[in-house]
Design a protein around this motif. Sequence first.
Motif, PDB file in Angstrom:
ATOM      1  N   ARG A  46      15.226  15.886  -9.715  1.00  0.00           N
ATOM      2  CA  ARG A  46      16.482  16.383  -8.877  1.00  0.00           C
ATOM      3  C   ARG A  46      16.128  16.234  -7.449  1.00  0.00           C
ATOM      4  N   ARG A  79      22.730  21.633   0.514  1.00  0.00           N
ATOM      5  CA  ARG A  79      21.824  20.632   0.828  1.00  0.00           C
ATOM      6  C   ARG A  79      22.235  19.824   2.334  1.00  0.00           C
ATOM      7  N   ASP A  99      18.697  14.145  -5.132  1.00  0.00           N
ATOM      8  CA  ASP A  99      19.264  14.933  -3.772  1.00  0.00           C
ATOM      9  C   ASP A  99      18.936  14.037  -2.583  1.00  0.00           C
ATOM     10  N   SER A 156      24.765  17.672 -10.322  1.00  0.00           N
ATOM     11  CA  SER A 156      23.988  16.699  -9.596  1.00  0.00           C
ATOM     12  C   SER A 156      24.761  15.242  -9.748  1.00  0.00           C
ATOM     13  N   LEU A 208      19.880  15.140   1.015  1.00  0.00           N
ATOM     14  CA  LEU A 208      19.285  16.383   1.549  1.00  0.00           C
ATOM     15  C   LEU A 208      18.386  15.899   2.734  1.00  0.00           C
TER      16      LEU A 208
END
Length: 205
Positions: free
Chosen positions: A163, A113, A167, A82, A175
């Motif tokens: 997370r 993603r 993201d 990540s 994302l």
Amino acid sequence: MIIAVDGPVAAGKGTLARRIAAHYGLAYLDTGALYRAVGLKILREGGNPSDPAVALAAAQRVEEIALTDPALRDEATGEAASIVAANTDVRAALLRYQRTFAKRPEGAVLDGRDIGTVVCPDADVKLYVTASAEVRAERRFAELKGKGVETTYAAVLADLLARDARDMGRGAAPLKKAPDAHLLDTSKLDIEAAFKAACHIIDTA
Ligand code: DC
């Protein structure tokens, strides 16, 4: 045919994407495994995933890590993945690999993603697979318990929310649902029902 499957962590997109690939006879690429491979390579070499030069060098040699390596699934690897996923040079290096894969003659399913937004914006079908944070945390908690990992539901939920924030909040290919992606909320669906819903979308697209 190219099918893009995007969504947040533990929404069930990996299982779904694998089943779709098997059903339609398409090649399958878990693009999260590529970011995990970069993270794992750095950890094995004792490097720092936050160091841009180290991260780029690892991304350029990502093929040295087998995408079947069990250590890819470790929590520490996910954490390193990540971090490197927020690096634009790493993303550019992995983009070529993913686009080459998508061009396979038999067609492909890629999950990740940014497949529908960046990697394959012209995909024939785009699915955005999601579920509530609570449902996703329950699923992940059950999975970790099954593996014998000592943790709590609260810790899993907190990690998942962190997370999601990383993201969705990063500047590089965050994302998000592509405007032409079909939303598939699996909060109230088991894998069988989610698979049927996905096939219906694909068959009528
Ligand atoms: O889905 P996963 O947990 O295996 O993904 C690992 C990390 O890689 C996660 O932090 C998100 C990132 N990732 C990404 O940025 N772009 C993708 N296409 C796939 C994964």
